[in-house]
Write an enzyme that holds these catalytic residues in place. Structure first.
Site, mmCIF file in Angstrom:
data_model
loop_
_atom_site.group_PDB
_atom_site.id
_atom_site.type_symbol
_atom_site.label_atom_id
_atom_site.label_comp_id
_atom_site.label_asym_id
_atom_site.label_seq_id
_atom_site.Cartn_x
_atom_site.Cartn_y
_atom_site.Cartn_z
ATOM 1 N N ASP A 90 0.893 -0.884 -0.071
ATOM 2 C CA ASP A 90 -0.047 -0.115 0.003
ATOM 3 C C ASP A 90 0.813 1.248 0.029
ATOM 4 O O ASP A 90 0.739 2.197 -0.862
ATOM 5 C CB ASP A 90 -0.837 -0.049 1.424
ATOM 6 C CG ASP A 90 -2.083 0.573 1.173
ATOM 7 O OD1 ASP A 90 -2.536 1.078 -0.030
ATOM 8 O OD2 ASP A 90 -2.950 0.853 2.007
ATOM 9 N N LYS A 176 -10.969 8.111 9.716
ATOM 10 C CA LYS A 176 -10.644 8.400 8.247
ATOM 11 C C LYS A 176 -9.123 8.148 8.000
ATOM 12 O O LYS A 176 -8.275 8.890 8.090
ATOM 13 C CB LYS A 176 -11.178 9.743 8.009
ATOM 14 C CG LYS A 176 -11.882 9.908 6.678
ATOM 15 C CD LYS A 176 -11.213 9.623 5.540
ATOM 16 C CE LYS A 176 -10.099 10.574 4.876
ATOM 17 N NZ LYS A 176 -9.186 10.251 3.933
ATOM 18 N N SER A 230 -0.912 17.501 6.577
ATOM 19 C CA SER A 230 -0.350 18.593 6.222
ATOM 20 C C SER A 230 -0.761 19.818 6.844
ATOM 21 O O SER A 230 -1.980 20.083 7.499
ATOM 22 C CB SER A 230 -0.590 18.782 4.686
ATOM 23 O OG SER A 230 -1.742 18.940 4.394
ATOM 24 N N GLU A 251 -1.303 17.545 14.502
ATOM 25 C CA GLU A 251 0.063 16.989 14.201
ATOM 26 C C GLU A 251 0.408 17.439 12.782
ATOM 27 O O GLU A 251 0.048 16.703 11.752
ATOM 28 C CB GLU A 251 0.310 15.320 14.634
ATOM 29 C CG GLU A 251 -0.001 15.103 15.907
ATOM 30 C CD GLU A 251 1.041 15.504 16.985
ATOM 31 O OE1 GLU A 251 2.210 15.941 16.482
ATOM 32 O OE2 GLU A 251 0.577 15.388 18.082
ATOM 33 N N CYS A 285 7.229 13.248 9.205
ATOM 34 C CA CYS A 285 7.147 14.593 9.553
ATOM 35 C C CYS A 285 8.274 15.208 10.209
ATOM 36 O O CYS A 285 8.643 16.436 10.179
ATOM 37 C CB CYS A 285 5.968 14.697 10.214
ATOM 38 S SG CYS A 285 5.927 13.455 11.734
ATOM 39 N N GLU A 384 8.584 21.972 3.540
ATOM 40 C CA GLU A 384 8.844 20.569 3.898
ATOM 41 C C GLU A 384 8.461 19.890 2.442
ATOM 42 O O GLU A 384 7.532 20.004 1.703
ATOM 43 C CB GLU A 384 7.543 20.113 4.610
ATOM 44 C CG GLU A 384 7.685 18.596 5.022
ATOM 45 C CD GLU A 384 6.481 18.171 5.963
ATOM 46 O OE1 GLU A 384 5.299 18.829 5.416
ATOM 47 O OE2 GLU A 384 6.496 17.544 6.799
#
Ligand code: NAD
Length: 490
Positions: A90, A176, A230, A251, A285, A384
């Protein structure tokens, strides 16, 4: 593999009947499909979660919930190898890293089982008031229905970080997962189903952010929103939450600095720097993507970094010995290559990598890249990338290193490396980041708080902080004096 939604303890088809392809990033081929949940499905799931909360789950003891969490951990343990392989398919990550993630997810469920038990002991703790006419006790009660939205970089682990503390606290959940990596979240629902977790306690809605995520953030029946993803999506969630004054924890992204002083062990620095930016293909992250190196050791350190980076083996995640798999999706591949092009256009020097490897004709593979001296204002230094791209700048003094590290809108993590432990302590205390690693980068512990300052988010996950995201604090205060209160009764 499953392709339906898990609502109220049942597998159901999506209301509008739509499905989304699931793509293997190593082959670019669809190998499965999942339900495209929409507003109606979210509404059913939230109502189911509310009923489960009101009709018993919120009244269970911590010890009972601990048993459910341990049963979930046992189920995941039984399927560990299959789950790891599904995660590779995945997400693309190398199998040993997927096994590491699934192990951490199981450990997370076991850890929060322990905290759920502790909660029983901490309930109704007396609070001594200065006014002895009153007696006070403090309760921690579950927050209600939690809407949880997670990203694709650690699919099952991110689900565990959210679901385990919520269930431990006595909250119920609508989860989700990312549309890019929904499969192991569905397996978590299947595990919950097998152990007979009461209907509605955990619901999983797959689907797109706009169609399934957004209705969850706007649903008036949700008490708490927990999001990892994000910054732009985090901002949307914050404003959706404002309408009903929902409790939120966010986060978000990072652009973390790694400061290396000239007394550091060069070989140890090389390993931690490469791990800090390239594991999970840089899709982390907290990746330490900005390297700040003291100028006296820069030539030697950079030479060694380039040498070792060129040796990193890249290929499909199931191939033994591979350290870097493909990026997660076509979108992420295009985004990372776009950053590299912009970096080149801005005059930053590309020392190695940054292209598709010649031996891999399909899959979203990008060779790990190192850029030297991008400008302070260049997009590569500021934003980022969320891919295997390291940027290096030099510094002269400790003060300058701290100033450069802190000159970012993000504040998730930072690392510092030096043989002088007084210096590392001094620097760690000055860094504006929620996580600081000394003489290492990235190790993450379920007991320790995780989260960022500035644009990197609000609140902390993991440890007791993670549990308290799903608890409301209540004081129960009793008048115990035999004297009248004395407002008008004298
Ligand atoms: P994303 O924001 O695009 O998506 C995250 C989730 O939000 C997905 O499930 C998506 O479907 C959903 N979503 C998208 N739009 C939405 C909307 N309008 N309303 C509600 N939900 C919506 O992020 P991503 O690309 O999946 O993940 C990468 C980002 O996540 C990076 O910025 C990374 O730094 C961050 N991240 C942070 C942490 C952390 O702990 N701080 C951990 C992992 C990833």
């Amino acid at each position: 593999m499953r392709d339906q939604l898990y609502i109220n303890g049942e597998w159901v088809s999506p209301d509008l009947g739509g499905y989304l392809d699931v793509i293997d990033p190593a082959t670019e081929q669809a190998f499965h499909r999942v339900a495209a949940g929409t507003e109606e499905d979210v509404d059913h799931a939230v109502r189911a979660a509310r009923r489960a909360f009101d009709n018993g789950w919120s009244q269970t003891s911590g010890a009972e919930r601990a048993q459910w969490l341990e049963a979930l951990a046992d189920e995941l343990e039984t399927g560990k190898q299959a789950l790891s392989e599904l995660e590779v398919r995945d997400n693309g990550k190398p199998l040993p890293e997927a096994q590491w993630d699934i192990g951490d997810a199981i450990a997370c469920f076991r850890y929060y089982a322990g905290l759920a038990r502790d909660l029983d002991q901490q309930q109704d703790q007396p609070l001594v008031l200065l006014d002895e006419r009153f007696r006070c006790r403090i309760r921690h009660e579950p927050i209600g229905v939690a809407g949880q939205i997670i990203p694709w970089n650690y699919p099952l682990l991110m689900a565990a970080w959210k679901v385990a503390p919520a269930l431990a606290a006595g909250a119920t959940v609508v989860l989700k997962p990312s549309e890019l990596t929904p499969l192991t979240a569905l397996e978590l629902a299947a595990a919950a189903d097998r152990i007979g977790l009461p209907a509605g306690v955990l619901n999983v809605i797959t689907g797109l952010g706009a169609d399934a995520g957004s209705p969850l953030t706007e649903h008036p029946g949700v008490d708490k929103l927990a999001f990892t993803g994000s910054v732009p999506t985090g901002a949307k969630i914050m404003s959706a939450a404002a309408r009903d004054i929902k409790n939120i924890s966010l986060e978000l992204g990072g652009k973390s600095a790694f400061i290396v002083f000239d007394d550091a062990d060069i070989e140890a620095a090389v390993e931690w720097i490469l791990f800090g930016i390239f594991w999970n293909q840089g899709q982390v992250c907290s990746a330490t993507s900005r390297l700040l190196v003291q100028e006296t050791i820069a030539p030697r350190l950079i030479e060694r970094l380039v040498e070792e980076t060129r040796k990193i083996s890249i290929g499909p995640g199931m191939q033994p010995g591979v350290l870097l798999g493909p990026l997660v999706s076509q979108g992420q591949y295009d985004k990372v290559l776009g950053f590299i092009d912009q970096g080149l256009a801005s005059g930053a020097r590309l020392l190695t990598g940054g292209q598709r490897p010649a031996h891999l004709r399909e899959g979203y593979f990008v060779k790990p890249a190192i850029f030297d001296e991008p400008g302070h204002s260049s997009i590569l230094w500021r934003e980022e990338v969320f891919g295997p791209v390291l940027c290096i700048k030099r510094f002269k003094t400790e003060e300058q290193a701290v100033q450069m590290a802190n000159a970012s809108r993000f504040g998730l993590a930072a690392a510092v490396m030096s043989a002088d432990l007084q210096r590392t302590a001094r620097v760690a205390n000055q860094l504006r980041a929620g996580i600081v690693w000394v003489n290492c980068s990235q190790p993450t512990f379920v007991e320790a708080p995780w989260g960022g300052m500035k644009h990197s988010g609000i609140g902390r996950e993991l440890g007791q902080w993670g549990l308290h995201n799903y608890l409301e604090v209540k004081q129960v205060t009793e008048y115990v004096s035999d004297q009248p209160w004395g407002w008008y009764l004298k």
